[in-house]
Write a protein that holds these residues in place. Structure first.
Motif, PDB file in Angstrom:
ATOM      1  N   MET A 199       0.826  -1.200   0.000  1.00  0.00           N
ATOM      2  CA  MET A 199       0.000   0.000   0.000  1.00  0.00           C
ATOM      3  C   MET A 199       0.867   1.259   0.000  1.00  0.00           C
ATOM      4  O   MET A 199       0.585   2.234  -0.712  1.00  0.00           O
ATOM      5  N   VAL A 200       1.942   1.250   0.792  1.00  0.00           N
ATOM      6  CA  VAL A 200       2.860   2.391   0.813  1.00  0.00           C
ATOM      7  C   VAL A 200       3.505   2.581  -0.551  1.00  0.00           C
ATOM      8  O   VAL A 200       3.633   3.716  -1.059  1.00  0.00           O
ATOM      9  N   VAL A 201       3.919   1.494  -1.161  1.00  0.00           N
ATOM     10  CA  VAL A 201       4.539   1.581  -2.486  1.00  0.00           C
ATOM     11  C   VAL A 201       3.543   2.119  -3.507  1.00  0.00           C
ATOM     12  O   VAL A 201       3.891   2.922  -4.390  1.00  0.00           O
ATOM     13  N   LEU A 202       2.280   1.702  -3.401  1.00  0.00           N
ATOM     14  CA  LEU A 202       1.264   2.192  -4.337  1.00  0.00           C
ATOM     15  C   LEU A 202       1.082   3.704  -4.185  1.00  0.00           C
ATOM     16  O   LEU A 202       0.995   4.439  -5.196  1.00  0.00           O
ATOM     17  N   ILE A 203       1.040   4.180  -2.949  1.00  0.00           N
ATOM     18  CA  ILE A 203       0.910   5.632  -2.731  1.00  0.00           C
ATOM     19  C   ILE A 203       2.126   6.364  -3.286  1.00  0.00           C
ATOM     20  O   ILE A 203       2.002   7.420  -3.933  1.00  0.00           O
ATOM     21  N   LEU A 204       3.337   5.789  -3.055  1.00  0.00           N
ATOM     22  CA  LEU A 204       4.542   6.413  -3.595  1.00  0.00           C
ATOM     23  C   LEU A 204       4.518   6.430  -5.119  1.00  0.00           C
ATOM     24  O   LEU A 204       4.963   7.406  -5.747  1.00  0.00           O
ATOM     25  N   VAL A 205       4.010   5.374  -5.730  1.00  0.00           N
ATOM     26  CA  VAL A 205       3.925   5.343  -7.193  1.00  0.00           C
ATOM     27  C   VAL A 205       3.020   6.457  -7.693  1.00  0.00           C
ATOM     28  O   VAL A 205       3.327   7.164  -8.669  1.00  0.00           O
ATOM     29  N   PHE A 206       1.873   6.662  -7.023  1.00  0.00           N
ATOM     30  CA  PHE A 206       0.970   7.741  -7.427  1.00  0.00           C
ATOM     31  C   PHE A 206       1.661   9.091  -7.302  1.00  0.00           C
ATOM     32  O   PHE A 206       1.549   9.955  -8.188  1.00  0.00           O
ATOM     33  N   TYR A 207       2.375   9.300  -6.179  1.00  0.00           N
ATOM     34  CA  TYR A 207       3.051  10.583  -5.996  1.00  0.00           C
ATOM     35  C   TYR A 207       4.137  10.799  -7.049  1.00  0.00           C
ATOM     36  O   TYR A 207       4.266  11.901  -7.614  1.00  0.00           O
ATOM     37  N   TYR A 208       4.943   9.763  -7.303  1.00  0.00           N
ATOM     38  CA  TYR A 208       6.010   9.911  -8.291  1.00  0.00           C
ATOM     39  C   TYR A 208       5.461  10.135  -9.685  1.00  0.00           C
ATOM     40  O   TYR A 208       5.972  10.962 -10.460  1.00  0.00           O
ATOM     41  N   LEU A 254      -7.474   6.787   3.011  1.00  0.00           N
ATOM     42  CA  LEU A 254      -8.248   5.551   3.143  1.00  0.00           C
ATOM     43  C   LEU A 254      -7.520   4.496   3.986  1.00  0.00           C
ATOM     44  O   LEU A 254      -8.149   3.781   4.773  1.00  0.00           O
ATOM     45  N   PHE A 255      -6.207   4.391   3.808  1.00  0.00           N
ATOM     46  CA  PHE A 255      -5.482   3.255   4.399  1.00  0.00           C
ATOM     47  C   PHE A 255      -4.470   3.667   5.458  1.00  0.00           C
ATOM     48  O   PHE A 255      -3.741   2.820   5.963  1.00  0.00           O
ATOM     49  N   SER A 256      -4.381   4.962   5.775  1.00  0.00           N
ATOM     50  CA  SER A 256      -3.406   5.372   6.796  1.00  0.00           C
ATOM     51  C   SER A 256      -3.737   4.770   8.147  1.00  0.00           C
ATOM     52  O   SER A 256      -2.844   4.401   8.929  1.00  0.00           O
ATOM     53  N   THR A 263      -3.283  14.944 -15.679  1.00  0.00           N
ATOM     54  CA  THR A 263      -3.085  13.560 -15.196  1.00  0.00           C
ATOM     55  C   THR A 263      -2.174  13.537 -13.977  1.00  0.00           C
ATOM     56  O   THR A 263      -2.399  12.790 -13.016  1.00  0.00           O
ATOM     57  N   GLY A 264      -1.114  14.366 -13.993  1.00  0.00           N
ATOM     58  CA  GLY A 264      -0.231  14.449 -12.833  1.00  0.00           C
ATOM     59  C   GLY A 264      -0.960  14.901 -11.601  1.00  0.00           C
ATOM     60  O   GLY A 264      -0.781  14.360 -10.500  1.00  0.00           O
ATOM     61  N   GLY A 265      -1.842  15.925 -11.759  1.00  0.00           N
ATOM     62  CA  GLY A 265      -2.617  16.367 -10.610  1.00  0.00           C
ATOM     63  C   GLY A 265      -3.557  15.301 -10.108  1.00  0.00           C
ATOM     64  O   GLY A 265      -3.744  15.134  -8.893  1.00  0.00           O
ATOM     65  N   ASN A 266      -4.161  14.550 -11.030  1.00  0.00           N
ATOM     66  CA  ASN A 266      -5.055  13.456 -10.621  1.00  0.00           C
ATOM     67  C   ASN A 266      -4.293  12.365  -9.872  1.00  0.00           C
ATOM     68  O   ASN A 266      -4.790  11.782  -8.899  1.00  0.00           O
ATOM     69  N   PHE A 267      -3.074  12.064 -10.329  1.00  0.00           N
ATOM     70  CA  PHE A 267      -2.252  11.060  -9.613  1.00  0.00           C
ATOM     71  C   PHE A 267      -1.935  11.535  -8.196  1.00  0.00           C
ATOM     72  O   PHE A 267      -1.973  10.751  -7.242  1.00  0.00           O
ATOM     73  N   LEU A 268      -1.614  12.811  -8.058  1.00  0.00           N
ATOM     74  CA  LEU A 268      -1.329  13.325  -6.715  1.00  0.00           C
ATOM     75  C   LEU A 268      -2.540  13.196  -5.810  1.00  0.00           C
ATOM     76  O   LEU A 268      -2.440  12.787  -4.648  1.00  0.00           O
ATOM     77  N   MET A 269      -3.737  13.561  -6.336  1.00  0.00           N
ATOM     78  CA  MET A 269      -4.941  13.449  -5.517  1.00  0.00           C
ATOM     79  C   MET A 269      -5.305  11.994  -5.236  1.00  0.00           C
ATOM     80  O   MET A 269      -5.871  11.680  -4.187  1.00  0.00           O
ATOM     81  N   ALA A 270      -4.967  11.089  -6.190  1.00  0.00           N
ATOM     82  CA  ALA A 270      -5.190   9.662  -5.929  1.00  0.00           C
ATOM     83  C   ALA A 270      -4.317   9.186  -4.775  1.00  0.00           C
ATOM     84  O   ALA A 270      -4.753   8.421  -3.898  1.00  0.00           O
TER      85      ALA A 270
END
Length: 416
Positions: free
Chosen positions: A1-10, A49-51, A35-42
Motif C-alpha cells: 500500500m505504501v509503495v502504491l501511494i509512492l507510485v501515485f506521488y512519483y 483511506l489506508f493510513s 493527469t499528474g494532478g489526478n495522480f497526486l490526488m489519488a
C-alpha cells in the motif's frame, strides 16, 4: 500500500512537471499536467483511506516486537532472563528453586537455570550440570576404601613361618671351606698357559702335505708317485679329523684356565664372604622374614590400590566432564532463540514497524504538498479572474472591482 501511494506521488510529480505550462490558464492546462494532478490526488485519497490500517499495523508490530526484544532477547543475551526464572518462589510459591523441585522433588537444592546454561556453554557433562549426584552418587558407588581396609587388616594378621628353610647346611659350608683350602691358588697357571699356547704339531701338516704332493708330481709316473700322493691325502685327513678338533679343545681349555685363574684369586676370602652372607640371610629369614614379607605386600597392595584410584578418578572425570556433554543443548537453545525469536523474527518485525512508522509519518507532509501541487497541475472548469486590458494590466483581476460581467471569465469556486 505504501509503495502504491509512492507510485501515485512519483507519477503525479513526473507527469505534472513534464506537462506543466506556466503560460496556460487553469482551464486550458494540458492532459499530461491534469493527469499528474489526478495522480497526486489519488495518492492523497489512498493515504486517507489506508493510513489508519498502516498505523494499526505499526502499533501492533511495535507492541509485539518491542516487548519481545526488551523482555526476552536482551534479558536472554545478558542472562537476566535466567535470573528472573531463578527468582525464589516466583514460578511456584512453595518452591525456592523451581528446577531442582522439578528434577529432584527437593526445592532446597541450589540448582538454577543460569548455572545449568553456563555449565552447558562450558561443555560440561550433564551429570555435573544437572547435579545428578542427588539421584545416584558415583562417589559412593566407586568407593573402594571399605575393600582396601579389609585387605589391609587381613595382611596385618598374616603369619609366615620360614624357619624350616635352610639356605646352606653345615656339610655345604664344610665343602666350601675344603674347596677354598684345596691349593688352587698355588697352581702355576703361567706354565699351563705356555704349554697350551704351543702348536699341537711341530710342523704345519697342510703345508707338509702340499709340499709332498708337489714333489710327487715331479717323479715319473708309477707306484712311488701314487704312494706319495696317498700319504699326502692321509696327512690332510689327519689334520682335519684330529688336529683341528684338538686345537679347538685347546682354545676352550685356555679360556677355562684363564677363568679359573681369575676366580681362584683370594678364594679363601670369597668363600668366607659367601658363608657370611648366607648366615646373614638365614638369620633374616628366621627372624624378620615374616615382617619383611608383610611390609612388601602392603607396598604392593598400595601400588595396586593407587592404580585403581587413578582409574576411578579418570572415570569420575569422564562422567562429570565428557560423558553426555551438554554444549549441543546450549547451542540448540541459542540457535532456536536466534532463528525463531530474536535475530530473524523479532529484528525483522522491529525493522518492519520502524520503516512502516516512518513512512506513515512522512505521509502527512506528503499529503499537504500533494494537495498544494495538484491545483497547479489539474485543469479547472471555471476561472475567478479576467485579463483587464483597458488599464494595461496583463494579470487576472476579480470582476467585482469593475462591476462588469464577463461571460467568459466568470467568477466561481474552484471545483476539485
Amino acid at each position: 500500500m505504501v509503495v502504491l501511494i509512492l507510485v501515485f506521488y512519483y507519477l503525479g510529480l513526473l507527469c505534472g512537471t513534464c506537462g506543466y505550462d506556466k503560460h496556460a490558464s487553469p482551464t486550458t492546462r494540458g492532459c499530461i499536467s491534469n493527469t499528474g494532478g489526478n495522480f497526486l490526488m489519488a495518492g492523497v485519497g489512498f493515504s486517507f483511506l489506508f493510513s489508519w490500517v498502516l498505523m494499526i499495523v505499526v502499533v501492533l508490530t511495535f507492541v509485539t516486537g518491542g516487548n519481545v526484544e526488551k523482555l526476552v532477547c536482551e534479558p536472554f543475551e545478558d542472562k537476566t532472563l535466567f535470573k528472573v526464572l531463578d527468582t525464589p518462589y516466583l514460578i511456584n510459591q512453595h518452591w525456592k528453586n523451581y528446577l531442582s523441585g522439578i528434577l529432584f522433588k527437593n526445592p532446597d537444592i541450589n540448582l538454577t537455570f543460569e548455572k545449568v546454561y553456563s555449565d552447558c556453554k562450558e561443555n560440561k557433562g550433564i551429570y555435573t550440570s544437572l547435579h545428578l549426584e542427588y539421584l545416584f552418587d558415583i562417589d559412593e558407588l566407586l568407593n573402594i576404601s571399605m575393600y582396601t581396609e579389609d585387605v589391609a587388616l587381613k595382611i596385618e594378621h598374616i603369619q609366615i613361618n620360614l624357619s624350616k628353610i635352610i639356605l646352606l647346611d653345615e656339610i655345604g659350608k664344610e665343602n666350601l671351606l675344603n674347596f677354598s683350602s684345596s691349593g688352587i691358588e698355588g697352581i702355576n697357571f703361567a706354565a699351563y698357559l705356555t704349554e697350551i699356547n704351543k702348536s699341537v704339531t711341530k710342523v704345519d701338516l697342510l703345508s707338509f702335505a702340499n709340499d709332498l704332493e708337489a714333489r710327487a708330481d715331479q717323479l715319473p709316473k708309477g707306484a712311488l708317485e701314487n704312494a706319495l700322493k696317498g700319504h699326502a691325502n692321509n696327512i690332510r685327513m689327519i689334520h682335519n679329523q684330529q688336529v683341528v678338533p684338538l686345537e679347538q679343545a685347546m682354545s676352550t681349555l685356555n679360556q677355562s684356565i684363564r677363568l679359573l685363574k681369575r676366580t681362584s684369586s683370594e678364594l679363601m676370602v670369597k668363600v668366607k664372604n659367601v658363608i657370611s652372607a648366607v648366615n646373614a640371610a638365614q638369620l633374616l629369614i628366621n627372624n624378620n622374614a615374616s615382617l619383611v614379607i608383610v611390609q612388601e605386600t602392603k607396598k604392593y597392595m598400595d601400588t595396586i590400590v593407587g592404580y585403581f584410584e587413578q582409574y576411578i578418578e579418570w572415570v569420575k572425570e569422564s562422567i562429570a566432564m565428557e560423558v553426555a556433554a551438554c554444549k549441543p543443548v546450549a547451542n540448540v537453545i541459542d540457535t532456536a532463540v536466534d532463528i525463531f525469536l530474536c535475530s530473524y523474527i523479532t529484528d525483522s518485525v522491529n525493522t518492519f514497524w520502524f520503516g512502516l512508522g516512518g513512512s506513515s509519518i512522512f505521509l502527512i507532509p506528503a499529503i499537504i504538498f500533494a494537495v498544494k501541487l495538484s491545483k497547479y497541475y489539474r485543469r479547472m472548469d471555471t476561472e475567478d479572474v479576467y485579463d483587464d486590458t483597458e488599464n494595461g494590466n496583463n494579470g487576472y483581476h476579480k470582476e467585482l472591482l469593475y462591476g462588469i460581467h464577463n461571460p467568459v471569465f466568470t467568477s466561481s469556486v474552484e471545483q476539485w
